[in-house]
Each structure stands twice: as structure tokens, then as C-alpha cells.
Design a protein around this motif. Structure first.
Motif, PDB file in Angstrom:
ATOM      1  N   PHE A  43      27.838  56.628  16.043  1.00  0.00           N
ATOM      2  CA  PHE A  43      26.392  56.480  15.886  1.00  0.00           C
ATOM      3  C   PHE A  43      25.757  57.836  15.622  1.00  0.00           C
ATOM      4  O   PHE A  43      25.289  58.492  16.512  1.00  0.00           O
ATOM      5  N   GLU A  45      23.299  58.258  13.546  1.00  0.00           N
ATOM      6  CA  GLU A  45      22.079  57.996  12.776  1.00  0.00           C
ATOM      7  C   GLU A  45      20.940  58.896  13.233  1.00  0.00           C
ATOM      8  O   GLU A  45      20.017  59.189  12.513  1.00  0.00           O
ATOM      9  N   TYR A  46      21.006  59.379  14.461  1.00  0.00           N
ATOM     10  CA  TYR A  46      19.845  60.095  15.002  1.00  0.00           C
ATOM     11  C   TYR A  46      19.669  61.457  14.360  1.00  0.00           C
ATOM     12  O   TYR A  46      18.622  61.801  13.863  1.00  0.00           O
ATOM     13  N   PHE A  69      14.421  45.327  23.466  1.00  0.00           N
ATOM     14  CA  PHE A  69      14.735  44.019  24.062  1.00  0.00           C
ATOM     15  C   PHE A  69      14.107  42.868  23.274  1.00  0.00           C
ATOM     16  O   PHE A  69      13.138  43.053  22.542  1.00  0.00           O
ATOM     17  N   TYR A  79      16.514  44.992  16.068  1.00  0.00           N
ATOM     18  CA  TYR A  79      16.653  46.310  16.700  1.00  0.00           C
ATOM     19  C   TYR A  79      16.494  47.430  15.675  1.00  0.00           C
ATOM     20  O   TYR A  79      15.760  48.392  15.900  1.00  0.00           O
ATOM     21  N   TYR A 219      22.241  39.886  24.473  1.00  0.00           N
ATOM     22  CA  TYR A 219      22.547  38.509  24.044  1.00  0.00           C
ATOM     23  C   TYR A 219      23.547  38.488  22.875  1.00  0.00           C
ATOM     24  O   TYR A 219      24.051  37.445  22.503  1.00  0.00           O
ATOM     25  N   ARG A 220      23.840  39.649  22.309  1.00  0.00           N
ATOM     26  CA  ARG A 220      24.772  39.720  21.176  1.00  0.00           C
ATOM     27  C   ARG A 220      26.228  39.743  21.630  1.00  0.00           C
ATOM     28  O   ARG A 220      27.068  39.043  21.049  1.00  0.00           O
ATOM     29  N   ASP A 285      31.874  48.010  24.320  1.00  0.00           N
ATOM     30  CA  ASP A 285      30.574  47.375  24.028  1.00  0.00           C
ATOM     31  C   ASP A 285      30.169  47.577  22.594  1.00  0.00           C
ATOM     32  O   ASP A 285      29.829  46.630  21.882  1.00  0.00           O
ATOM     33  N   TRP A 286      30.234  48.857  22.135  1.00  0.00           N
ATOM     34  CA  TRP A 286      29.797  49.154  20.764  1.00  0.00           C
ATOM     35  C   TRP A 286      30.653  48.403  19.748  1.00  0.00           C
ATOM     36  O   TRP A 286      30.128  47.867  18.769  1.00  0.00           O
ATOM     37  N   TYR A 310      16.429  42.677  28.114  1.00  0.00           N
ATOM     38  CA  TYR A 310      17.457  42.795  27.035  1.00  0.00           C
ATOM     39  C   TYR A 310      17.069  41.945  25.836  1.00  0.00           C
ATOM     40  O   TYR A 310      16.217  41.087  25.941  1.00  0.00           O
TER      41      TYR A 310
END
Ligand SMILES: Nc1nc2c(c(CN[C@H]3C=C[C@H](O)[C@@H]3O)cn2[C@@H]2O[C@H](COP(=O)(O)O)[C@@H](O)[C@H]2O)c(=O)[nH]1
Length: 310
Positions: A43, A45-46, A69, A79, A219-220, A285-286, A310
Motif C-alpha cells: 500500500f 498509495e499515500y 465505515f 472506501y 464486512y468484506r 487481512d490485506w 466498520y
């Protein structure tokens, strides 16, 4: 994080509507390992958007993960849209989201900045309230600077999680299951995970105990685990989700889905370890979140719970 893991383990051991299929889980991990699925997309992107100034990056993440959320009720806004909208504000005027400025911001300005095309975005007044509350806490206890919250944690993810979940009401993501307090702490953990990922574990992103974080029960991730039959729901729950019937916050259904997602990721992590691949829960998780995002239009629906958590 023992609070999250231990309380979710109790739920998993006593669940009535959700079951973890361990054989399916092992099969999936072997497939992912062989196909290198665990090499999740970095990640970064920042930096490219915020010029690599670490204080600005952590300020951006604090705002983002205070609002990260419940996107599902609104079509055409996810998101990524929130992340881009906040990033644009930071590029134009980083001072705009300093605590002092937020406390002077009107609701209309907030809505125009982040949800210009959705004046009635889901829970939009809650989002504004949470941002104002977080800014009041920063002004009262941290001289108005989120960077002081990180510094107070002295490179400990556990300490930072404790500060976030005790000082900021919006991060107090827990529930009561069969009378017991059950912790999820999704947005506070994701905030720490994002700081760590965006700064590549350096400077303000250096945490000596990042492995204490669990996955982030949103929820994903349960959605992809359910699609892969790793999470099995009883008929009643499966039908509610298939028919996109809302599930109440704090219901046994919701808590069992979230808690079994936490435990399933711990088991996935153990299976990868047996194959010689050490991963933190956040890395699993990612991997799963990205899988769920990519397949979101082709898999079973996710559960629909209105929540600020969330
Ligand atoms: N478990 C977990 N949940 C995550 C994320 C992210 C994005 N984060 C990463 C991406 C780049 C950054 O580097 C961040 O690390 C968002 N969500 C949740 O998903 C839901 C949004 O879904 P949709 O309606 O499709 O936009 C919502 O609850 C949101 O809170 C994650 O990573 N893990």
C-alpha cells in the motif's frame, strides 16, 4: 491483541449460526501459498499523493480511519472514494483537517468537502460528529496533534490501540455476546495497520509489536471467507444475507460473523506458518480484503449492518 483474540475465541467456541470449516481453510491456504496470493499489493498509495511527509500522512490516515465505515448503503461511493476525497483536501490545504480547523468547520463545509454528490450519505451526520469528537480529544489531551497520540505510544501498537480505544469514543468497537464483552476494535486497528504500512515500519510507523494486531473485522473479509466456504452460515443467516436483509448491530448473527472472521484469520496464519510462510494477521487481512474487493460483484453478498464501527 489478547482482548480481541480471547473474546472472539469464546464467541467462536460458542457460535450457533457460524462455523469455521477447518478442512476448507487448509485447502484454501495451500492454494493461496502455491499461487503466491499472500504477496499482497504494497500500500504505497499515500506517499505518492502526500509527498512523503510522515506527519501529514498520519494526519491523513487519522481522518480517513475515523470515517472508514459503512459504505454499502450508498451505490457509487466506496472506501476508495473517501480516501481520494480526503487526499485531495490534504493536497489542496493540509491545515483544513487539523483539529482546530475541524472544530470551526460547518456540517455543510464537511459535506461539500467529502460527499459533494451525496448530501444524504449514510450516517453522514454521525461521521461529522465523530470527526468533531476526535478533534476535541486531540485539542484537550494531545495539543491538537495526532502525531502526539502516536508518540505517547512509544512504538507500541498495543499502547496505541489502548489510547485510541480509551480516549476516542468512535473507536470503542465492542459488543456483548452471551453477557460477555467482545472486542473487535476494527477502525483503531486498521489505523495502526495503515500507519505501519504507509510508513513501511519506519519513523512514526515503527511498532515493535505490530504482530499483536488482529485482522480488521469489516464486512468484506467475512464475505470472501463465506464465498470460499471457510465461514459456513446456518440456513437462516445465509438466506438473510442472500436476500440482503439487514442484520442488527449487536445481534448474535453479527457478532458471530465478525468474531469467526478474526479466528479464521488466526487459523489461516497458523496454516501459512506450517508451510514456512510467516505472516502477521494484518497481512492475511490485506490479502483477503483485496481478494474480496476484486471479486465483490461476483460473489455472495456481504452481511449488511448499519454501524459506525466498520
Ligand atoms: N478488513 C479490512 N477492511 C477494510 C480495509 C480497507 C482498505 N484499507 C486498505 C486499503 C488501502 C490502505 O492501505 C488500507 O490499508 C477498507 N476496509 C473496510 O472495507 C469496507 C469498505 O469496503 P467497500 O464498501 O468495498 O469500500 C469498510 O468496512 C472499510 O472500513 C482493509 O484493508 N481491511
Amino acid at each position: 491483541m489478547s482482548l480481541v483474540r480471547n473474546s472472539c475465541q469464546f464467541v467462536s467456541d460458542n457460535s450457533k449460526h457460524v462455523k469455521i470449516n477447518k478442512e476448507e481453510l487448509q485447502k484454501q491456504v495451500n492454494e493461496w501459498y502455491i499461487n503466491n496470493k499472500h504477496k499482497y499489493k504494497e500500500f504505497d498509495e499515500y506517499e505518492c499523493h502526500l509527498g512523503g511527509d510522515e506527519e501529514q500522512i498520519v494526519d491523513f490516515l487519522f481522518i480517513l480511519d475515523s470515517l472508514n465505515f459503512c459504505f454499502w448503503p450508498q451505490k457509487d461511493y466506496e472506501y476508495e472514494n473517501l480516501s481520494s476525497a480526503i487526499k485531495e483536501c490534504f493536497q489542496k490545504c493540509p491545515q483544513q483537517f487539523k483539529a482546530e480547523s475541524i472544530l470551526k468547520m460547518t456540517f455543510e463545509e464537511f459535506q461539500q468537502l467529502l460527499f459533494p454528490n451525496f448530501p444524504n450519505f449514510p450516517l453522514i451526520t454521525e461521521r461529522f460528529r465523530l470527526l468533531q469528537h476526535a478533534s476535541e480529544v486531540l485539542m484537550t489531551f494531545f495539543e491538537g496533534e495526532f502525531v502526539n497520540v502516536i508518540k505517547a505510544a512509544k512504538n507500541s501498537a498495543a499502547k496505541l490501540l489502548n489510547i485510541l480505544t480509551t480516549q476516542f469514543l468512535g473507536f470503542q468497537d465492542h459488543a456483548i455476546y452471551q453477557g460477555r464483552q467482545t472486542f473487535f476494535y476494527k477502525r483503531s486497528q486498521i489505523l495502526i495497520g495503515d500507519i505501519y504500512a504507509a510508513l513501511k515500519g519506519q519513523g512514526l510507523g515503527k511498532f515493535n509489536d505490530i504482530e499483536i494486531l488482529t485482522m480488521f473485522p469489516d464486512y468484506r473479509v467475512p464475505q470472501i471467507l463465506n464465498q470460499l466456504n471457510v465461514l459456513q452460515y446456518d440456513e437462516e443467516l445465509q438466506n438473510m444475507i442472500k436476500n440482503e436483509i439487514e442484520i442488527n448491530h449487536g445481534s448474535e448473527y453479527e457478532i458471530e460473523i465478525r468474531a469467526n472472521s478474526v479466528i479464521a484469520v488466526e487459523l489461516i496464519k497458523e496454516e501459512f506458518k506450517k508451510l514456512g510462510q510467516k505472516l502477521n494477521s494484518i497481512e492475511v487481512d490485506w490479502m483477503l480484503w483485496q481478494m474480496g474487493e476484486e471479486l465483490r460483484f461476483d460473489i455472495v453478498p456481504h452481511h449488511r449492518t448499519l454501524s459506525i464501527y466498520y
